[in-house]
Design a protein around this motif. Structure first.
Motif, PDB file in Angstrom:
ATOM      1  N   SER A   6       8.968  -2.851  -2.371  1.00  0.00           N
ATOM      2  CA  SER A   6       8.434  -2.785  -1.007  1.00  0.00           C
ATOM      3  C   SER A   6       8.814  -4.024  -0.204  1.00  0.00           C
ATOM      4  O   SER A   6       9.066  -3.942   1.006  1.00  0.00           O
ATOM      5  N   THR A   7       8.856  -5.173  -0.861  1.00  0.00           N
ATOM      6  CA  THR A   7       9.282  -6.387  -0.185  1.00  0.00           C
ATOM      7  C   THR A   7      10.730  -6.268   0.271  1.00  0.00           C
ATOM      8  O   THR A   7      11.082  -6.609   1.411  1.00  0.00           O
ATOM      9  N   THR A   8      11.585  -5.750  -0.624  1.00  0.00           N
ATOM     10  CA  THR A   8      12.998  -5.576  -0.275  1.00  0.00           C
ATOM     11  C   THR A   8      13.155  -4.612   0.896  1.00  0.00           C
ATOM     12  O   THR A   8      13.932  -4.859   1.827  1.00  0.00           O
ATOM     13  N   TYR A   9      12.393  -3.517   0.869  1.00  0.00           N
ATOM     14  CA  TYR A   9      12.446  -2.555   1.979  1.00  0.00           C
ATOM     15  C   TYR A   9      12.024  -3.222   3.282  1.00  0.00           C
ATOM     16  O   TYR A   9      12.721  -3.134   4.303  1.00  0.00           O
ATOM     17  N   SER A  10      10.887  -3.905   3.258  1.00  0.00           N
ATOM     18  CA  SER A  10      10.337  -4.490   4.479  1.00  0.00           C
ATOM     19  C   SER A  10      11.284  -5.515   5.083  1.00  0.00           C
ATOM     20  O   SER A  10      11.590  -5.480   6.283  1.00  0.00           O
ATOM     21  N   LYS A  11      11.774  -6.430   4.265  1.00  0.00           N
ATOM     22  CA  LYS A  11      12.648  -7.475   4.779  1.00  0.00           C
ATOM     23  C   LYS A  11      13.988  -6.894   5.243  1.00  0.00           C
ATOM     24  O   LYS A  11      14.577  -7.374   6.223  1.00  0.00           O
ATOM     25  N   SER A  12      14.477  -5.860   4.564  1.00  0.00           N
ATOM     26  CA  SER A  12      15.736  -5.230   4.966  1.00  0.00           C
ATOM     27  C   SER A  12      15.603  -4.575   6.332  1.00  0.00           C
ATOM     28  O   SER A  12      16.480  -4.713   7.200  1.00  0.00           O
ATOM     29  N   VAL A  13      14.507  -3.873   6.530  1.00  0.00           N
ATOM     30  CA  VAL A  13      14.250  -3.226   7.821  1.00  0.00           C
ATOM     31  C   VAL A  13      14.197  -4.271   8.935  1.00  0.00           C
ATOM     32  O   VAL A  13      14.817  -4.117   9.999  1.00  0.00           O
ATOM     33  N   LEU A  14      13.477  -5.344   8.684  1.00  0.00           N
ATOM     34  CA  LEU A  14      13.310  -6.375   9.708  1.00  0.00           C
ATOM     35  C   LEU A  14      14.626  -7.087  10.010  1.00  0.00           C
ATOM     36  O   LEU A  14      14.924  -7.404  11.170  1.00  0.00           O
ATOM     37  N   ARG A  15      15.412  -7.318   8.976  1.00  0.00           N
ATOM     38  CA  ARG A  15      16.705  -8.001   9.185  1.00  0.00           C
ATOM     39  C   ARG A  15      17.668  -7.115   9.987  1.00  0.00           C
ATOM     40  O   ARG A  15      18.360  -7.599  10.898  1.00  0.00           O
ATOM     41  N   VAL A  16      17.719  -5.837   9.664  1.00  0.00           N
ATOM     42  CA  VAL A  16      18.580  -4.912  10.407  1.00  0.00           C
ATOM     43  C   VAL A  16      18.111  -4.804  11.860  1.00  0.00           C
ATOM     44  O   VAL A  16      18.920  -4.809  12.795  1.00  0.00           O
ATOM     45  N   ALA A  17      16.809  -4.725  12.049  1.00  0.00           N
ATOM     46  CA  ALA A  17      16.267  -4.634  13.407  1.00  0.00           C
ATOM     47  C   ALA A  17      16.609  -5.882  14.214  1.00  0.00           C
ATOM     48  O   ALA A  17      17.006  -5.798  15.389  1.00  0.00           O
ATOM     49  N   ALA A  18      16.462  -7.053  13.596  1.00  0.00           N
ATOM     50  CA  ALA A  18      16.764  -8.304  14.298  1.00  0.00           C
ATOM     51  C   ALA A  18      18.221  -8.354  14.730  1.00  0.00           C
ATOM     52  O   ALA A  18      18.541  -8.775  15.847  1.00  0.00           O
ATOM     53  N   ALA A  59       0.827  -1.206   0.000  1.00  0.00           N
ATOM     54  CA  ALA A  59       0.000   0.000   0.000  1.00  0.00           C
ATOM     55  C   ALA A  59       0.862   1.256   0.000  1.00  0.00           C
ATOM     56  O   ALA A  59       0.341   2.369   0.098  1.00  0.00           O
ATOM     57  N   GLU A  60       2.174   1.090  -0.089  1.00  0.00           N
ATOM     58  CA  GLU A  60       3.083   2.235  -0.133  1.00  0.00           C
ATOM     59  C   GLU A  60       2.839   3.000  -1.432  1.00  0.00           C
ATOM     60  O   GLU A  60       2.973   2.436  -2.517  1.00  0.00           O
ATOM     61  N   PRO A  61       2.473   4.279  -1.369  1.00  0.00           N
ATOM     62  CA  PRO A  61       2.140   5.051  -2.576  1.00  0.00           C
ATOM     63  C   PRO A  61       3.275   5.045  -3.596  1.00  0.00           C
ATOM     64  O   PRO A  61       4.425   5.322  -3.274  1.00  0.00           O
ATOM     65  N   GLY A  62       2.939   4.686  -4.830  1.00  0.00           N
ATOM     66  CA  GLY A  62       3.880   4.739  -5.932  1.00  0.00           C
ATOM     67  C   GLY A  62       4.931   3.652  -5.939  1.00  0.00           C
ATOM     68  O   GLY A  62       5.832   3.674  -6.789  1.00  0.00           O
ATOM     69  N   ALA A  63       4.826   2.681  -5.020  1.00  0.00           N
ATOM     70  CA  ALA A  63       5.866   1.654  -4.907  1.00  0.00           C
ATOM     71  C   ALA A  63       5.483   0.378  -5.638  1.00  0.00           C
ATOM     72  O   ALA A  63       4.302   0.018  -5.737  1.00  0.00           O
TER      73      ALA A  63
END
Length: 356
Positions: A253-265, A244-248
């Motif tokens: 968006s999958t790459t962004y989401s998984k990257s954020v989660l991996r860095v956070a972990a 639902a990310e505008p214009g994405a």
């Protein structure tokens, strides 16, 4: 020849030796994993649909998959299964985001009570906005919903207070939340119940700082009531069903989401001695398997991939100690076929975002 730090590194530090050269089934990216579980260790699970694989494999392997919300004992097993008992350690359904997990904790311990707490779909159909698919057909009244919710949150509270190991699979950063009080929903209102209203609901995409802050708060609270608890974090390798990310584009968006989660972990692993990371994401998505662990839809994980993940998990988490597998009267081949289907057939609420 000159000496330098790379001269003394083990094979696992080199791509050619540990990723490109071995047969795909022999690739083991786990590295150091100090946590050990035994058949008596109470292992609770939560997270995205991929977390169900861990739960079912533990249960079938003779380990203590810890469930505190079992359903009434007079109900046949088939009925309890149809009503999602045992899918996770309590009947909370898919928990895709860090905020959703923190919110579950807050609700279970009486620290939060969302304003939008019931969706009425018909005269005798009431849905829990935070578990819209858990009760097939909904509840016949608000009173029944509230009674079941109270019992559910008590089971969640008991789970957190008494578990030994909590396995949480981080799935998404995207969520929909209430504008009024910030409560996040597991699905966009209107997809599996409720009515979407842009005046009441807004899109929310977590940043790295958001995820770390939410998980830090959750882990700190968990350790306060259960000081010996251990946490295993994984990242789901299942791509987003939709963004639902505008214009994405959904791939970006999958790459962004998984990257954020991996860095956070990784940040949380280094911050808390009680937190451990298991690389199920890397095993499934790694270039070494050349995409062989995904089905034709490039999203669902095949049995071969799940087996690779769980074989390494059991090897590293148990120190190679295999618990007796629970046997039944089934023919061995038939049992393996059934188990294979169960491992692949998981409940994933997110599929409602793209029903066609």
């Amino acid at each position: 020849m000159s000496q330098h730090p790379y001269k003394s590194l083990p094979d696992e530090a080199f791509w050619r030796r540990s990723v490109a050269a071995p047969a795909p089934a022999d690739v083991d990216p786990v590295g150091e994993f100090e946590l050990r579980i035994t058949p008596d260790t109470r292992v609770a699970t939560a997270g995205s649909c991929f977390a169900q694989h861990i739960a079912r494999y533990l249960s079938r392997s003779g380990y203590n998959y810890y469930v505190t919300e079992l359903g009434h004992p007079v109900l046949p097993e088939a009925v309890r299964k149809a009503h999602n008992y045992g899918l996770f350690s309590a009947r909370y359904g898919n928990i895709y985001t860090a905020r959703q997990l923190l919110q579950l904790w807050q609700r279970a311990f009486g620290l939060m009570s969302p304003t939008e707490d019931c969706w009425q779909e018909g005269e005798e159909c009431f849905l829990d906005p935070f578990r819209p698919t858990t009760q097939p057909g909904g509840y016949v009244s608000r009173a029944e919903l509230e009674a079941d919710r109270s019992q559910h949150l008590a089971a969640v509270r008991r789970m957190f207070e008494t578990l030994d190991v909590f396995v949480f699979t981080l799935g998404l950063t995207e969520a929909w939340r209430s504008i009024q009080d910030g409560a996040v929903f597991p699905l966009c209102p209107g997809t599996e119940g409720g009515t979407f209203d842009p005046a009441r609901h807004e899109f929310y995409n977590q940043t790295v700082d958001d995820v770390i802050a939410d998980m830090d708060q959750f882990i700190t609270a968990l350790l306060a009531v259960n000081p010996t608890a251990q946490v295993i974090l994984t990242v789901s390798p299942v791509p987003l069903m939709a963004t639902a990310e505008p214009g994405a584009h959904v791939l970006a968006s999958t790459t962004y989401s998984k990257s954020v989660l991996r860095v956070a972990a990784e940040t949380l692993r280094k911050r808390f001695a009680a937190v451990h990371y298991f690389p199920s994401y890397e095993i499934i998505t790694g270039a070494f398997n050349r995409g062989a662990y995904y089905a034709d839809d490039l999203r669902n994980v095949l049995e071969s991939g799940v087996n690779h993940v769980m074989r390494l998990f059991m090897t590293h988490a148990t120190g190679g100690v295999v618990a007796p597998v629970r046997q039944s009267g089934e023919d061995v081949i038939a049992r393996q076929q059934r188990l294979s289907q169960e491992l692949v057939d998981v409940e994933c609420d997110e599929i409602a975002l793209d029903p066609d």
